[in-house]
Write an enzyme that holds these catalytic residues in place. Structure first.
Site, short mmCIF file in Angstrom:
data_model
loop_
_atom_site.label_atom_id
_atom_site.label_comp_id
_atom_site.label_asym_id
_atom_site.label_seq_id
_atom_site.Cartn_x
_atom_site.Cartn_y
_atom_site.Cartn_z
N TRP A 49 0.82 -1.21 0.00
CA TRP A 49 0.00 0.00 0.00
C TRP A 49 0.86 1.26 0.00
O TRP A 49 0.36 2.36 -0.29
CB TRP A 49 -0.91 0.02 1.23
CG TRP A 49 -0.19 0.29 2.53
CD1 TRP A 49 0.89 -0.38 3.04
CD2 TRP A 49 -0.47 1.33 3.47
NE1 TRP A 49 1.28 0.16 4.24
CE2 TRP A 49 0.47 1.21 4.53
CE3 TRP A 49 -1.43 2.34 3.53
CZ2 TRP A 49 0.47 2.07 5.63
CZ3 TRP A 49 -1.42 3.19 4.64
CH2 TRP A 49 -0.48 3.05 5.67
N ASP A 50 2.14 1.10 0.32
CA ASP A 50 3.07 2.24 0.35
C ASP A 50 2.95 3.07 -0.92
O ASP A 50 3.02 4.30 -0.89
CB ASP A 50 4.52 1.75 0.45
CG ASP A 50 4.78 0.82 1.60
OD1 ASP A 50 3.81 0.34 2.20
OD2 ASP A 50 5.95 0.54 1.88
N GLU A 53 0.49 -2.08 12.64
CA GLU A 53 0.62 -3.54 12.68
C GLU A 53 0.91 -4.06 14.08
O GLU A 53 1.13 -5.26 14.26
CB GLU A 53 1.70 -3.98 11.70
CG GLU A 53 1.31 -3.69 10.25
CD GLU A 53 2.43 -3.99 9.27
OE1 GLU A 53 3.52 -4.38 9.72
OE2 GLU A 53 2.20 -3.84 8.06
N LYS A 113 2.93 0.87 16.07
CA LYS A 113 4.11 0.79 15.22
C LYS A 113 4.25 2.06 14.38
O LYS A 113 5.35 2.54 14.14
CB LYS A 113 4.02 -0.43 14.30
CG LYS A 113 5.24 -0.64 13.41
CD LYS A 113 5.05 -1.85 12.51
CE LYS A 113 6.26 -2.06 11.60
NZ LYS A 113 6.04 -3.15 10.62
N GLN A 114 3.12 2.56 13.92
CA GLN A 114 3.13 3.74 13.05
C GLN A 114 1.80 4.46 13.16
O GLN A 114 0.83 3.94 13.73
CB GLN A 114 3.37 3.32 11.61
CG GLN A 114 2.26 2.46 11.02
CD GLN A 114 2.72 1.68 9.82
OE1 GLN A 114 3.51 0.75 9.92
NE2 GLN A 114 2.25 2.07 8.65
#
Length: 838
Positions: free
Chosen positions: A390-391, A519, A631-632
């Site tokens: 998806w980046d 995640e 995580k993000q």
């Protein structure tokens, strides 16, 4: 693995992290002035040259000092069966891994039979430079041989952007004081059997498998089909077929030696090696120059001999045009690129160098990807197995859409061509419509861990978001009507089928059993990011169908024939969107990341040892999943992408809650945190996060740049500059009236910020200064209308506009405090702890 710098929940301080005695500041080049074997992997990635199809890592020509001698072709991969300890229906079955193809970079030098090896050579001078204006990697050495002779060695390497299948290398040797016998060995080397990929195990000694590394092959991958060498012409040929995927490859190298001194030529060819050796009786002061032209062609099934023929046609055209034409074409291509894409920060040369390196890296990963996706590491390394994620859509596509729209279109067409595979995957998971794979090369799901892979259904909405953004920015309605609308239809079908209706105080639509971008929290109900993006996807699909039906009945009928669309489906999608449940906690005044996120314990990042970072390599997933720890950016990313759905107060409250518990263990996080920090008023923190993102690879902040450049992060740097400090937003995105907004947040340390965006073919230069904003049409017919802090401003060719700015947005001091615990509405307290045993 070493821990990232700084406290885990804070961005590092704003400072230049590079050793400027080794990497001096040059706004248009990345320069290295000293060899250092301790970080070969990092510099190999940083000095990569590529064009999106072909990539040559920054290995030394001598191929004696290397972390990973690497040459990669986008999409060229091997397959392997994924083994699950415990099987279940629908698990991913076929792994895909990018293949390290035959290496054309090898050119070895011997002076009086003494080999040049950089790590042990007596180097009187050393410089290596990657020039962002010419696209050429150059190296200049002054070597004193063991016999005391001084030898100047200059080499260059270029992968043209005009010629997709070509690489141009030169190698020039000049004796400075004494005559000598020279031998130059130019090779094509396939290392499949003699050099395996580095193990994906963590090198810290813990033995934890690092999922970010490429899979290792325990067998031969490239099966030899052709090996030839021609003494008269110096032409070398190798051809292969992959053992399992059946893909084929051909590579041909031509050589031109320019020498005033007499020389002899030998050639040799075998399965995994083809080489030409020149022996020259060289005189001092007389250069000996070798030009090496290499062509690669690959295919799914075409026989290698036919690919060799294609390579020879590429080289014949190159010879006809001349080598200088290739350099001139590269410079012209890059001149046009920088005219469209450059971002300038006045008076900050170190930042300017890093910004341009990041933008150049996005270019090298995407420009000629044509027919393939854009891999997480581009063509700079084997990290993540060469997969597409998806980046691309969320971090890379905005840069492409607003600076290289044709490249954005190619990336979207790649997704369109995967629709049949996505439909099949949706059926396998008992869903209607299409479900795009979380990670893939061929179109098949390659994620073996469904909780943090397949469960990230949001990839469907990410692709729809990027498609909508592209169409809005370009006006490419033809592409939408003829092909891309199918993506909207099939992804909307998936969401309508995946979600369900529930009667509460009001009828709401819910999506359960999914994972958002974070995640460290998996398989949850009503992930906010997923629901917000799915809502957009549903509305955008409905509007696209209705507009097609109204404006182009023949195209609408063609859509119906292709997809079996029924007239009531768009109404259903709109109803699902209107009823979408978006979690909100009225007591805390924030949006929970998912329905039950706030019920979890809070991880005490402030007291977690830095040696235990990233968490994914030091804690079992079940430990991580029990806690409030990210995580993000997840909710915070939704605040950026769909800021119109949240109030300013909600954005600030959400950012202040989630920022302290976001580890930044993902390189995707810092750019988003920078953008939203700038918007809500944490200007100093925004700049710190920007620096963290800007030097992700240049300073190897995550200790894995050796596996390749983090392409999504490099694309995110553009978004942080343009969307964060430049304040550019694309609102409407196809579900409302299109509006391009500007609300800048110029850092106090910067005197100006200049960037460009291309909108419907008109390129507008935006200059942000402390007290004003200037708009100027550089190219195109225009006019373009922006909303500058709520006021409509139209800029036309020849009529620049200056808008006064009274401030640079709200200002908040410091950074969000780290919570020791959270009190709930019922009076209970959730404390922050570090999991026991560490």
């Amino acid at each position: 693995m070493n821990a990232p710098e700084g406290p885990s929940h804070k961005a590092p301080p704003v400072e230049d992290p590079l050793d400027r005695t080794r990497f001096p500041v040059d706004e248009w080049r990345l320069v290295e002035t000293r060899f250092d074997a301790s970080d070969l992997g990092k510099t190999e990635s940083l000095f990569t040259v590529g064009n999106g199809y072909l990539g040559l890592r920054g290995n030394y020509s001598e191929s004696r000092d290397a972390h990973l001698d690497g040459t990669f072709i986008n999409g060229f991969h091997e397959t392997w069966p994924i083994s699950h300890a415990e099987e279940a229906y629908g698990f991913a079955r076929i792994g895909q891994t990018i293949v390290n193809v035959p290496d054309p970079k090898v050119i070895r030098l011997y002076v009086d039979d003494e080999p040049l090896q950089v790590s042990v050579a007596d180097l009187l001078e050393y410089e290596r430079a990657l020039d962002f204006r010419t696209g050429v990697l150059s190296r200049d050495l002054l070597w004193r041989t063991p016999g005391g002779k001084r030898v100047r060695v200059r080499s260059t390497r270029m992968v043209p952007l005009e010629q997709r299948h070509l690489a141009v290398l030169t190698f020039e040797v000049t004796l400075l004081d004494q005559r000598a016998s020279l031998a130059i060995s130019s090779q094509l080397v396939n290392r499949q059997d003699e050099q395996r990929e580095a193990s994906p195990l963590d090198q810290s000694g813990g033995g934890t498998a690092d999922p970010r590394r490429a899979e290792d092959f325990d067998r031969r991958v490239l099966e030899p089909r052709i090996h030839e060498a021609d003494r008269a012409t110096g032409r070398l040929k190798l051809g292969y077929r992959t053992a399992q995927s059946g893909m084929t490859l051909g590579v041909v190298a031509d050589h031109v030696l320019e020498s005033a001194a007499p020389y002899s030529t030998d050639v040799h060819a075998e399965d995994d090696l083809a080489k030409v050796i020149y022996r020259i009786a060289a005189e001092p002061g007389v250069p000996v120059r070798l030009t090496k032209l290499v062509s690669f062609h690959t295919a799914d099934t075409v026989p290698p001999r036919e690919l060799i023929d294609r390579c020879e046609r590429t080289l014949a055209r190159t010879h006809e045009e001349g080598v200088e034409h290739q350099y001139a074409g590269q410079r012209a291509w890059l001149d046009a690129f920088w005219a469209r894409a450059d971002v300038e920060v006045a008076g900050q040369p170190a930042l300017q160098q890093a910004i341009r390196w990041n933008l150049f890296s996005v270019l090298q990963a995407s420009a000629r990807a044509e027919g393939q996706g854009i891999a997480a590491k581009g063509v700079s390394g084997s990290g993540y197995g060469g997969h597409y994620f998806w980046d691309t859509e969320i971090y890379v596509m905005p840069f492409l859409t607003y600076t290289m729209p044709w490249a954005a279109r190619n990336a979207l067409r790649f997704r369109y061509n995967l629709l049949d595979s996505a439909r099949a995957r949706a059926r396998e998971l008992s869903q209607k419509g299409a479900l795009f794979p979380w990670r893939t090369i061929s179109g098949q799901e390659a994620s073996a861990y469904y909780a943090a892979g397949t469960a990230q259904y949001h990839i469907d909405a990410d692709i729809a978001y990027a498609l909508s953004q592209y169409v809005g920015a370009t006006g490419d309605d033809e592409f939408l009507a003829r092909e891309a609308v199918d993506i909207f239809v099939e992804t909307a079908r998936m969401w309508a089928d995946l979600g369900f209706w529930r009667d509460e105080t009001r009828r709401t639509f819910h999506i359960h059993g999914v994972t958002g971008p974070d995640e460290y929290t998996t398989v949850v109900n009503d992930n906010l990011y997923t629901n917000v993006l799915a809502r957009f996807n549903l509305r955008r699909a409905a509007r696209a169908v209705w507009e097609l039906q109204r404006d182009s009945p023949p195209a609408y009928q063609a859509l119906v024939r292709r997809t079996g669309l029924t007239s009531d489906e768009p109404d259903e999608w709109a109803a699902c969107a209107d009823g979408m449940y978006v979690p909100f906690d009225s007591f805390l005044g924030i949006h929970p990341q998912d329905r039950h996120f706030l019920e979890r314990e809070m991880w005490d990042l402030e007291n977690t040892p830095l040696d235990n970072r990233p968490l994914l390599l030091h804690y079992h997933p079940l430990v991580i999943y029990r806690f409030q720890v990210l995580k993000q950016a997840d909710v915070v990313l939704a605040l950026y992408l769909h800021g119109e759905d949240f109030t300013p107060a909600q954005k600030q409250a959400d950012f202040e809650y989630y920022d302290p518990i976001t580890t930044g263990d993902s390189t995707l996080s810092a750019v988003v945190q920078s953008i939203v920090a700038a918007e809500v008023g944490y200007h100093e923190l925004a700049l710190r996060y920007f620096h963290a993102a800007l030097f992700v690879d240049l300073a190897d902040r995550h200790n894995n740049t050796a596996d390749g450049v983090h392409v999504a992060s490099t694309g995110g740097v553009w978004s942080a500059l343009v969307g964060g400090f430049g304040g550019f937003r694309d609102r409407g995105s196809g579900v409302g009236d299109q509006q391009w907004q500007l609300d800048p947040r110029l850092p106090d340390e910067w005197s100006s910020l200049v960037y460009r965006v291309t909108l419907h073919g008109t390129r507008v230069r935006v200059t942000v200064r402390p007290a004003e904003l200037e708009l100027y049409v550089e190219h195109g017919a225009g006019p373009v209308t922006f909303s500058v802090r709520g006021e409509l401003v139209k800029v036309a060719p020849g009529a620049p506009v200056v808008v006064p700015l009274e401030h640079q947005g709200p200002r908040l001091d410091g950074e969000p405090p780290y919570p020791a615990g959270i009190q709930r509405a019922d009076g209970t307290v959730i404390s922050a702890i570090v999991p026991s045993g560490y």
